[in-house]
Scaffold this active site. Structure first.
Site, short mmCIF file in Angstrom:
data_model
loop_
_atom_site.label_atom_id
_atom_site.label_comp_id
_atom_site.label_asym_id
_atom_site.label_seq_id
_atom_site.Cartn_x
_atom_site.Cartn_y
_atom_site.Cartn_z
N ASN A 159 0.84 -1.21 0.00
CA ASN A 159 0.00 0.00 0.00
C ASN A 159 0.87 1.26 0.00
OD1 ASN A 159 -3.04 -0.50 0.14
ND2 ASN A 159 -2.21 -2.04 1.52
N LEU A 200 0.42 -2.76 12.28
CA LEU A 200 -0.20 -3.81 13.09
C LEU A 200 -0.32 -3.48 14.57
CD1 LEU A 200 1.24 -7.01 11.38
CD2 LEU A 200 -1.03 -5.99 11.15
N HIS A 222 -8.46 -0.97 5.63
CA HIS A 222 -8.83 -2.28 6.15
C HIS A 222 -9.35 -3.14 5.00
CE1 HIS A 222 -10.07 -5.22 9.10
NE2 HIS A 222 -11.18 -5.36 8.41
N ASP A 233 -11.19 0.04 13.99
CA ASP A 233 -11.96 0.01 12.73
C ASP A 233 -13.33 0.67 12.86
OD1 ASP A 233 -9.90 -1.37 11.42
OD2 ASP A 233 -10.68 -3.31 12.02
C1 GRF Z 1 -3.35 -4.70 3.82
O1 GRF Z 1 -4.19 -5.75 3.48
C2 GRF Z 1 -4.09 -3.64 4.58
O2 GRF Z 1 -5.42 -3.50 4.21
C3 GRF Z 1 -4.02 -4.16 5.99
O3 GRF Z 1 -2.73 -4.75 6.09
C4 GRF Z 1 -2.27 -5.15 4.80
C5 GRF Z 1 -0.95 -4.49 4.58
O4 GRF Z 1 -0.34 -4.87 3.39
N1 GRF Z 1 -4.30 -3.14 6.95
P1 GRF Z 1 0.94 -4.07 2.84
O5 GRF Z 1 1.98 -4.04 3.96
O6 GRF Z 1 0.49 -2.70 2.45
O7 GRF Z 1 1.42 -4.88 1.68
#
Ligand code: GRF
Length: 209
Positions: free
Chosen positions: A28, A96, A115, A156
């Site tokens: 992301n 996280l 999310h 959330d």
């Molecule tokens: C994604 O699925 C996001 O929606 C969730 O954690 C994941 C992170 O993926 N909160 P990345 O580290 O961006 O590849």
């Protein structure tokens, strides 16, 4: 060109400075970096990447394009770094750790999160990563997707900014569904939501002048 080389020209009152918080792979974050490179993240500029995990691959993605990064799990240090870099809003992109109510109150600027489901389904405490998609398949939903929302003290639970639906296929595994939701929803939605939030902050700033 490294990010820092372009900062001088961009660093003005029209720029909304964002920090991206990450814990893992950072796809992301990469979507945001790519949009900024294409000039499609305006008025936002990624100023900082911060991780609670020194081994997060997302940190390499940041260093590859010259974005300053920090590793910390300490909320007081986080607040100090955000303040020093005059960050306008915070983007949680696969972060996280749950931010404390105290942190949210002290930061006092918008925080947004992505999310991987259509909130209010498959969200809240314990619903993260692959578990979200496992639960969606267990339930048998035919549509899932992604949501970008403001962060408040309820996990959330903040106001929804944008959502995008993705079809669930008969032969989906949690991993296949996760990948499709990332590609079709998350990487599209997060940059769009940043632009939307950035524009609204810019508007508020212009009203104060
Ligand atoms: C994604 O699925 C996001 O929606 C969730 O954690 C994941 C992170 O993926 N909160 P990345 O580290 O961006 O590849």
């Amino acid at each position: 060109m490294l990010k820092t080389d372009s900062l001088a020209s961009k660093n003005n009152s029209e720029t909304i400075r964002i920090a991206v918080l990450v814990s893992g792979g950072g796809t992301n974050l990469q979507a945001l970096i790519d949009k900024e490179k294409d000039g499609k993240l305006s008025p936002c500029s990624i100023e900082l990447v911060i991780s609670n995990n020194s081994r997060a691959f997302a940190l390499k993605r940041a260093s590859d394009v010259g974005i300053e990064s920090f590793v910390t799990s300490d909320e007081e240090e986080l607040l100090r770094i955000l303040d020093e870099h005059k960050i306008d809003f915070l983007v949680l992109a696969g972060y996280l750790k749950i931010l404390s109510k105290d942190f949210i109150a002290k930061f006092a600027k918008p925080i947004i999160n992505i999310h991987p489901s259509l909130i209010p389904s498959f969200c809240g405490k314990g619903c993260y990563g692959i578990h979200v998609h496992e639960k969606a398949l267990e339930y048998g939903v035919k549509v899932s997707g992604a949501t970008v929302h403001y962060v408040n003290k309820i996990p959330d639970g903040g106001e929804i900014i944008l959502q995008k639906a993705v079809d669930v296929m008969d032969d989906d595994t949690p991993e296949k569904l996760q990948k499709r939701i990332m590609e079709e929803a998350e990487w599209v939605l997060l940059p769009k939501a940043c632009v939307k939030v950035g524009e609204s902050i810019l508007l508020q700033k212009s009203k104060r002048i």
